[in-house]
Design a protein around this motif. Structure first.
Motif, PDB file in Angstrom:
ATOM      1  N   LEU A   1      64.321  40.987  10.949  1.00 34.59           N
ATOM      2  CA  LEU A   1      63.146  40.372  10.433  1.00 34.59           C
ATOM      3  C   LEU A   1      62.725  40.670   8.896  1.00 34.59           C
ATOM      4  CD1 LEU A   1      62.899  39.760  13.401  1.00 34.59           C
ATOM      5  CD2 LEU A   1      60.454  40.315  13.287  1.00 34.59           C
ATOM      6  N   SER A   2      63.746  41.441   8.266  1.00 35.52           N
ATOM      7  CA  SER A   2      63.517  41.805   6.784  1.00 35.52           C
ATOM      8  C   SER A   2      61.921  42.578   6.639  1.00 35.52           C
ATOM      9  CB  SER A   2      63.576  40.637   5.881  1.00 35.52           C
ATOM     10  OG  SER A   2      64.581  39.991   6.064  1.00 35.52           O
ATOM     11  N   ASP A   3      61.963  43.302   7.884  1.00 34.22           N
ATOM     12  CA  ASP A   3      60.668  44.389   7.871  1.00 34.22           C
ATOM     13  C   ASP A   3      61.190  45.813   7.458  1.00 34.22           C
ATOM     14  OD1 ASP A   3      58.501  45.770   8.509  1.00 34.22           O
ATOM     15  OD2 ASP A   3      57.952  44.729  10.180  1.00 34.22           O
TER      16      ASP A   3
ATOM     17  N   THR B   1      59.481  30.210  13.710  1.00 34.43           N
ATOM     18  CA  THR B   1      59.153  31.027  14.697  1.00 34.43           C
ATOM     19  C   THR B   1      59.203  32.439  14.202  1.00 34.43           C
ATOM     20  OG1 THR B   1      61.647  31.142  15.406  1.00 34.43           O
ATOM     21  CG2 THR B   1      60.313  29.675  16.543  1.00 34.43           C
ATOM     22  N   GLN B   2      59.148  32.819  13.010  1.00 34.69           N
ATOM     23  CA  GLN B   2      59.112  33.938  12.274  1.00 34.69           C
ATOM     24  C   GLN B   2      57.855  34.911  12.843  1.00 34.69           C
ATOM     25  OE1 GLN B   2      61.202  35.815  10.114  1.00 34.69           O
ATOM     26  NE2 GLN B   2      62.562  34.485  10.547  1.00 34.69           N
ATOM     27  N   ALA B   3      56.687  33.974  12.983  1.00 35.31           N
ATOM     28  CA  ALA B   3      55.581  34.673  13.212  1.00 35.31           C
ATOM     29  C   ALA B   3      55.649  35.123  14.791  1.00 35.31           C
ATOM     30  CB  ALA B   3      54.332  33.833  13.180  1.00 35.31           C
TER      31      ALA B   3
ATOM     32  N   ARG C   1      73.739  34.596   9.154  1.00 38.83           N
ATOM     33  CA  ARG C   1      72.949  34.838  10.353  1.00 38.83           C
ATOM     34  C   ARG C   1      71.678  35.276   9.964  1.00 38.83           C
ATOM     35  NH1 ARG C   1      77.489  39.072  11.031  1.00 38.83           N
ATOM     36  NH2 ARG C   1      77.219  39.109   8.890  1.00 38.83           N
ATOM     37  N   GLU C   2      71.492  35.953   8.724  1.00 41.30           N
ATOM     38  CA  GLU C   2      70.024  36.481   8.338  1.00 41.30           C
ATOM     39  C   GLU C   2      69.788  35.862   6.926  1.00 41.30           C
ATOM     40  OE1 GLU C   2      69.660  40.474   9.056  1.00 41.30           O
ATOM     41  OE2 GLU C   2      70.607  40.416  11.237  1.00 41.30           O
TER      42      GLU C   2
END
Length: 468
Positions: free
Chosen positions: A241-243, A205-207, A424-425
């Motif tokens: 989201l590592s953005d 579900t990343q996108a 968690r991430e």
């Protein structure tokens, strides 16, 4: 519409002033206070000063003045809570309930406030039995207060009790209606951001998470009209989201007073350093930002931990480039930064474990002796948290690294399982994996056995790949 009930209380884990275990206020809110407010037919609204670094902003005053009811937890005599309670008592003659953990000292006599005491369990835990009692007692108190408020009878503010002529300024009905709409809007945004973070944990579900976050970001423009806590939440969701570019863009669009807050500057430094893979100049910018924060507020475990990470990255790059002279300098800088952070707050084991790890990697006699002296202190800091009810991924990962540093394979495997269960991430196991790789490489050069350590690293790699 349900009455709004504003909750004034500490966030996260806070130290016990009497020297006991830390108190998990998020658990107290989640299992005791919030359900009680909902049981009383009200809508709970919690302050966001933890996310905003303690900044007192406009929406905070609006909530203190305009929320129909308020609950203030005076446990640990938190300075922000007392300030907010004073504002509330100045503006509202009634509808404020004060509560406190009865084992904790309060700096002044609160008997005249008719405060509601509640219990904590062993080691300041908040077990279901205690939560059930607080939920029932607070629900009854709020229902009683709501009934009295309908008759315009109660006065619970000391200011209104002692100075009968004191009258609050009248606020236009249009203002209160707009306030309610804004509160509900911000709560809805926070709910949607929570959905994004949950989606981010699932590879498939990343996108979808990125698309939803982009939609929320568009809805929040411009950021100077949004509540500060919600803006911080937005920045941290980009982090989930590592953005990293998204984090930097949010900080750039923030109102200046919020953008300059320590918490925001720390997150900016973190994001800039993460962007250094694409643009090496970003690392220097990150270091400049974080050094400025340390100069402003002095050493802290968070700021110095981030500074240490930057020097460690510089060291790693120098090692890969066979630049031994620069590598030695960067390694010493990283160790010094991590030690400053750990000495600033020895309850936070993160900079401590990084310091002992790098001392192990440095490997000379003096460094190994210093590592051996620090290891028990770091272990105590982590063990203290593990004894409570608030252990998370980093606690178990730290115990894993400690077991590795002490060459205890069986203990390392046990802590590895706990750490993997609490991830968690995806960047969390990656950080631990990188640390253990550095230890393995240094030990391999010294001719030490590393087979079991390689298997631990492979397990972390597998977990990260599953979440990527």
């Amino acid at each position: 519409m349900k009455p709004l009930c504003f909750v004034l209380m500490p966030f996260g884990n806070k130290p016990d002033p009497t020297g006991g275990k830390d108190i998990d206020f998020d658990r107290i809110y989640r299992t005791g206070i919030r359900p009680a407010i909902e049981d009383a037919g009200m809508e709970p609204i919690r302050a966001d000063e933890e996310k905003t670094g303690g900044i007192i902003h406009g929406p905070m005053f609006e909530r203190l003045l305009l929320c129909d009811f308020a609950v203030a937890d005076l446990t640990t005599a938190n300075a922000n809570v007392f300030y907010e309670l004073g504002v509330r008592h100045t503006a509202r003659p009634a509808t404020t309930v004060t509560i406190f953990a009865k084992q904790q000292p309060i700096p002044f006599d609160i008997n005249f406030l008719r405060s509601l005491p509640y219990g904590l369990g062993k080691n300041n835990t908040f077990p279901p039995s205690m939560a059930k009692k607080l939920r029932k007692a607070l629900k009854e108190k709020l229902e009683e207060l709501r009934d009295l408020a309908a008759k315009s009878e109660p006065v619970d503010s000391p200011l209104f009790q002692l100075i009968g002529e004191w009258q609050p300024g009248k606020i236009a009905r249009l203002k209160t209606d707009t306030f309610r709409e804004q509160v509900q809007y911000n709560e809805e945004i926070k709910r949607r951001l929570g959905e994004v973070r949950e989606l981010a944990k699932k590879k498939a579900t990343q996108a979808q998470a990125q698309k939803l976050l982009a939609s929320i970001r568009d809805d929040m423009r411009p950021l100077d009209t949004a509540e500060s806590g919600t803006v911080i939440d937005l920045m941290l969701t980009y982090r989930a989201l590592s953005d990293w570019e998204g984090m930097i863009a949010v900080q750039k669009d923030m109102p200046k007073v919020l953008a300059e807050q320590v918490l925001v500057q720390e997150q900016l430094g973190f994001a800039l350093n993460r962007c250094a893979g694409k643009d090496p100049a970003m690392r220097g910018k990150a270091l400049k930002v974080l050094k400025k924060v340390e100069q402003r507020q002095g050493p802290s475990s968070e700021t110095c931990g981030l500074i240490g990470r930057i020097h460690k990255d510089y060291w790693s790059e120098a090692v890969n480039s066979d630049n031994d002279l620069e590598a030695k300098g960067y390694l010493n800088n990283a160790i010094d930064a991590y030690l400053r952070g750990f000495m600033a707050d020895q309850r936070d084991a993160y900079p401590g474990i990084n310091a002992v790890t790098l001392l192990d990697i440095k490997g000379d006699t003096e460094s190994l002796q210093k590592k051996d002296r620090l290891l028990p202190v770091v272990r105590f800091a982590v063990t203290r948290r593990l004894e409570g009810a608030t252990a998370d991924y980093w606690d178990h990962a730290t115990m894993l690294e400690l077991a590795v540093l002490e060459n205890k394979p069986e203990d390392a495997v046990d802590y590895l399982g706990q750490a993997l269960a609490d991830v968690r991430e995806s960047w969390e196991p990656e950080t631990t994996e990188n640390n253990l790789k550095l230890i393995a490489d240094a030990r391999k050069k010294r001719g030490e056995e590393t087979g079991w350590l390689i298997r631990v690293i492979e397990a972390l790699q597998k977990k990260r790949a599953e979440m990527a």
